[in-house]
Design a protein around this motif. Structure first.
Motif, mmCIF file in Angstrom:
data_model
loop_
_atom_site.group_PDB
_atom_site.id
_atom_site.type_symbol
_atom_site.label_atom_id
_atom_site.label_comp_id
_atom_site.label_asym_id
_atom_site.label_seq_id
_atom_site.Cartn_x
_atom_site.Cartn_y
_atom_site.Cartn_z
ATOM 1 N N ALA A 153 0.833 -1.208 0.000
ATOM 2 C CA ALA A 153 0.000 0.000 0.000
ATOM 3 C C ALA A 153 0.864 1.253 0.000
ATOM 4 N N VAL A 154 1.909 1.268 0.819
ATOM 5 C CA VAL A 154 2.798 2.440 0.879
ATOM 6 C C VAL A 154 3.546 2.623 -0.443
ATOM 7 N N ALA A 155 3.956 1.507 -1.059
ATOM 8 C CA ALA A 155 4.661 1.606 -2.342
ATOM 9 C C ALA A 155 3.753 2.181 -3.429
ATOM 10 N N PHE A 156 2.522 1.688 -3.500
ATOM 11 C CA PHE A 156 1.591 2.217 -4.505
ATOM 12 C C PHE A 156 1.237 3.674 -4.212
ATOM 13 N N ALA A 157 1.114 4.018 -2.948
ATOM 14 C CA ALA A 157 0.825 5.411 -2.589
ATOM 15 C C ALA A 157 1.967 6.324 -3.018
ATOM 16 N N SER A 158 3.200 5.856 -2.882
ATOM 17 C CA SER A 158 4.352 6.659 -3.301
ATOM 18 C C SER A 158 4.356 6.861 -4.814
ATOM 19 N N LEU A 159 4.006 5.801 -5.554
ATOM 20 C CA LEU A 159 3.907 5.945 -7.006
ATOM 21 C C LEU A 159 2.793 6.915 -7.385
ATOM 22 N N ALA A 160 1.668 6.816 -6.677
ATOM 23 C CA ALA A 160 0.562 7.754 -6.938
ATOM 24 C C ALA A 160 1.003 9.185 -6.645
ATOM 25 N N TYR A 161 1.781 9.373 -5.594
ATOM 26 C CA TYR A 161 2.260 10.719 -5.242
ATOM 27 C C TYR A 161 3.191 11.274 -6.321
ATOM 28 N N LEU A 162 3.945 10.423 -6.988
ATOM 29 C CA LEU A 162 4.816 10.884 -8.065
ATOM 30 C C LEU A 162 4.011 11.331 -9.287
ATOM 31 N N VAL A 163 2.729 10.958 -9.316
ATOM 32 C CA VAL A 163 1.855 11.402 -10.403
ATOM 33 C C VAL A 163 1.100 12.665 -10.006
ATOM 34 N N ARG A 164 0.508 12.643 -8.810
ATOM 35 C CA ARG A 164 -0.263 13.783 -8.315
ATOM 36 C C ARG A 164 -0.081 13.887 -6.803
ATOM 37 N N PRO A 165 -0.141 15.093 -6.239
ATOM 38 C CA PRO A 165 0.093 15.248 -4.796
ATOM 39 C C PRO A 165 -0.968 14.575 -3.930
ATOM 40 N N GLU A 166 -2.144 14.254 -4.505
ATOM 41 C CA GLU A 166 -3.185 13.588 -3.719
ATOM 42 C C GLU A 166 -2.751 12.228 -3.194
ATOM 43 N N GLY A 167 -1.663 11.688 -3.711
ATOM 44 C CA GLY A 167 -1.187 10.382 -3.252
ATOM 45 C C GLY A 167 -0.881 10.335 -1.769
ATOM 46 N N ALA A 198 2.760 1.145 12.293
ATOM 47 C CA ALA A 198 3.099 2.549 12.535
ATOM 48 C C ALA A 198 4.491 2.869 12.010
ATOM 49 N N ALA A 199 5.426 1.951 12.223
ATOM 50 C CA ALA A 199 6.790 2.170 11.748
ATOM 51 C C ALA A 199 6.834 2.221 10.216
ATOM 52 N N ILE A 200 6.101 1.316 9.573
ATOM 53 C CA ILE A 200 6.086 1.287 8.107
ATOM 54 C C ILE A 200 5.463 2.560 7.542
ATOM 55 N N LEU A 201 4.364 3.007 8.158
ATOM 56 C CA LEU A 201 3.696 4.205 7.675
ATOM 57 C C LEU A 201 4.524 5.463 7.916
ATOM 58 N N LEU A 202 5.407 5.425 8.884
ATOM 59 C CA LEU A 202 6.272 6.568 9.155
ATOM 60 C C LEU A 202 7.510 6.556 8.273
ATOM 61 N N VAL A 203 8.150 5.398 8.182
ATOM 62 C CA VAL A 203 9.430 5.310 7.477
ATOM 63 C C VAL A 203 9.241 5.116 5.972
ATOM 64 N N GLY A 204 8.226 4.313 5.585
ATOM 65 C CA GLY A 204 8.038 3.980 4.176
ATOM 66 C C GLY A 204 7.895 5.190 3.268
ATOM 67 N N PRO A 205 6.946 6.083 3.518
ATOM 68 C CA PRO A 205 6.818 7.253 2.644
ATOM 69 C C PRO A 205 8.063 8.134 2.624
ATOM 70 N N VAL A 206 8.755 8.216 3.766
ATOM 71 C CA VAL A 206 9.969 9.038 3.815
ATOM 72 C C VAL A 206 11.040 8.460 2.897
ATOM 73 N N LEU A 207 11.200 7.151 2.922
ATOM 74 C CA LEU A 207 12.216 6.509 2.088
ATOM 75 C C LEU A 207 11.853 6.553 0.608
ATOM 76 N N LEU A 208 10.578 6.315 0.295
ATOM 77 C CA LEU A 208 10.173 6.186 -1.101
ATOM 78 C C LEU A 208 9.904 7.534 -1.767
ATOM 79 N N ALA A 209 9.210 8.434 -1.066
ATOM 80 C CA ALA A 209 8.838 9.713 -1.666
ATOM 81 C C ALA A 209 9.630 10.891 -1.112
#
Length: 570
Positions: A153-167, A198-209
């Motif tokens: 979910a975090v990976a797909f959200a990061s890809l969506a964010y690279l398309v539009r900020p709504e990600g 909680a750790a994944i949701l905190l660290v994942g977006p920071v690392l990917l996006a």
């Protein structure tokens, strides 16, 4: 997927003029193609994934003309639109089962807005592809608690964010759901899983996006995002993106009411009004399922957050279209599929009980789909953006009849694009006014009689100048008539007394003084001849201009949506 490919290919092939935002995406794709990818990442108005997809598609297809770039952009959107059927199916399958999943895919294609957006040069298709995959993975995590689902979910959200900020809404909504599940015992996940999540949701977006966010200098560079987060004030009263001029005395209550109406219209168009009752039935059905509690909370958080964002978008920027609601619309279409199945089952049971006749649920469902098809089928296959199709032949005329280095004042940008000429758009109006060599002006009829400040600029630029060509030659209902002015030739030299066709108007009594002054200005500026413009002051307190009725656009289309289609980045 085959049906989606056929529909989107049909729509793409019958699109003469792309939506104006597509010109911006193509311009950024061209910079990618020229090797300026760092500039696009750091300074581009839009996020880079979709322009990069256009550049790659163009590289595979080849060609150098505007038609080649348009085809590349549409192909990138069509491919994303066809693939979008997969996460739509999986999302509905996760919530409601196989029957609803198949039906959700069918309903998605029957909504006219879906095909029109996915066949155009717009980023929504690519964004929604990753967004729906992310929502599906998020539902899987909330059902099973598996870390793998959450990472996906975090990976797909990061890809969506690279398309539009709504990600960014997806991980934020998952985090909010996690907090609520910790507070409500019935929703609570095991402690170990909650901490890992909680750790994944905190660290994942920071690392990917995070790297892109740092390069960009913030979540996004669009003015609308700054207004959304309160980092800048609301747009000007006569800003180009507004549906109508802002009354400086408008109350907060009136602003909220106008925003609520606009958001309601956007959601209704995104789902299709005929499917809204079924969507409500599907929501009621899901709310009764206790095993869906965590997932229902997550979807409620997503819906609530996005509705609030749309309300603020309209309150601060004065606009909200169905495109902005598609993030929510696809979710509601899945609920509409479940609701339609439930209603069909209940109708079949009622017939068996009261009439003692066996009517298959499939027959009732098929009848319902035929009704939906009858209501929206014609609109679903209608050409994309037909109202501005005349800009393409205008651009082709420019290409054939002007010098290669000619500069054109073309606020919409279409004639400059299709004519392969450098043009002055909304952002370069002041440069155009300072250019002593500006010879050509391209404008459709709404620009010549509209109430906006930039319409005054266009009227001043063409006052007393020759209109050398119009497309179409005679006005047609529903199609903007596009005029090409040559500023080097006085109007009397070529116009032959030409004037705009009479405007279909209503009673023009009780005009405000400002509206009367506007009418007097208009009567002397276009083609160097009086123009019979009717100004109807239905809202004199809000704008002072009233409503302008424009012949080739039809009543009520003289401003707002007609102008907003070609707005610059918001």
């Amino acid at each position: 997927m085959a049906a989606a490919a056929v529909l989107l290919t049909w729509l793409a092939r019958h699109t003469d003029v792309i939506y104006a935002d597509g010109l911006r995406y193509i311009a950024q794709a061209r910079r990618f193609d020229a090797g300026s990818w760092k500039e696009v990442f750091a300074k581009g108005t839009d996020h880079p994934a979709y322009p990069a997809a256009i550049a790659l598609t163009h590289l595979a297809r080849g060609g150098i003309g505007p038609a080649d770039w348009q085809a590349a952009g549409q192909l990138a959107s069509v491919v994303a639109g066809v693939l979008l059927i997969v996460p739509v199916y999986l999302f509905a399958l996760e919530l409601f089962g196989t029957r609803a999943a198949w039906l959700a895919c069918v309903l998605t294609l029957l909504v006219p807005l879906t095909g029109h957006v996915l066949a155009d040069v717009l980023s929504e298709g690519t964004f929604l592809l990753f967004w729906m995959f992310g929502c599906w993975a998020g539902l899987g995590f909330l059902r099973a608690g598996s870390t793998r689902w959450l990472i996906a979910a975090v990976a797909f959200a990061s890809l969506a964010y690279l398309v539009r900020p709504e990600g960014v809404l997806l991980p934020a909504s998952l985090a909010a759901t996690l907090v609520l599940s910790a507070v409500v015992p019935a929703l609570r996940l095991p402690r170990a899983r909650s901490l890992r999540a909680a750790a994944i949701l905190l660290v994942g977006p920071v690392l990917l996006a995070g790297p892109f966010l740092l390069l960009k200098g913030g979540i996004a560079t669009k003015p609308a995002v700054a207004r959304l987060f309160g980092l800048s004030g609301r747009s000007a009263a006569m800003a180009v993106e507004r549906e109508r001029p802002l009354d400086p005395d408008q109350t907060v209550a009136a602003t909220c009411l106008a925003a609520a109406r606009a958001v309601s219209r956007a959601i209704a168009e995104g789902v299709s009004p005929i499917l809204l009752p079924a969507a409500v039935a599907g929501i009621a059905l899901a709310a009764r399922r206790r095993e869906h509690a965590r997932r229902n909370v997550f979807l409620a958080v997503v819906a609530s957050a996005w509705i609030l964002a749309l309300l603020r978008l309209h309150a601060t920027g004065g606009y909200c279209t169905a495109r902005h609601a598609m993030l929510l619309s696809l979710i509601l279409i899945a609920f509409a599929a479940a609701g339609l199945l439930a209603l069909a089952d209940r109708a079949a049971a009622s017939v068996r009980e009261r009439l003692r006749r066996h009517v298959p649920e499939t027959a009732i469902l098929a009848a319902a789909l035929l009704v939906v098809l009858a209501v929206s089928g014609r609109a679903a296959i209608a050409p994309v953006n037909p109202g501005y199709a005349s800009y393409r032949p205008a651009g082709e005329w420019i290409a054939a009849n002007t010098a290669a280095d000619a500069r054109i004042l073309d606020l919409k940008g279409w004639a400059s694009f299709y004519g392969c000429r450098q043009g002055y758009g909304f952002g370069e109006i002041e440069d155009a006014l300072r250019d002593p060599n500006l010879r050509w002006v391209v404008a459709h009829d709404a620009f010549l009689v509209g109430p906006w400040s930039y319409c005054d600029i266009i009227r001043g630029a063409v006052a007393g100048k020759a209109c050398v060509k119009s497309f179409p030659e005679t006005p047609r209902r529903g199609v903007a008539q596009v005029h090409i002015f040559d500023r080097s030739i006085p109007a009397v030299a070529t116009s032959g007394g030409r004037e705009l066709p009479p405007v279909r108007g209503r009673d023009d009594t009780h005009l405000t003084d400002e509206a009367l002054r506007l009418r007097q200005r208009l009567s002397a500026c276009v083609f160097g001849n009086p123009v019979p413009v009717r100004v109807v002051a239905t809202r004199p307190k809000s704008s002072g201009y009233g409503d302008l009725v424009i012949p080739s656009l039809g009543e009520g289309e003289g401003r707002g949506e007609a102008e907003r289609a070609g707005t610059p980045p918001r």
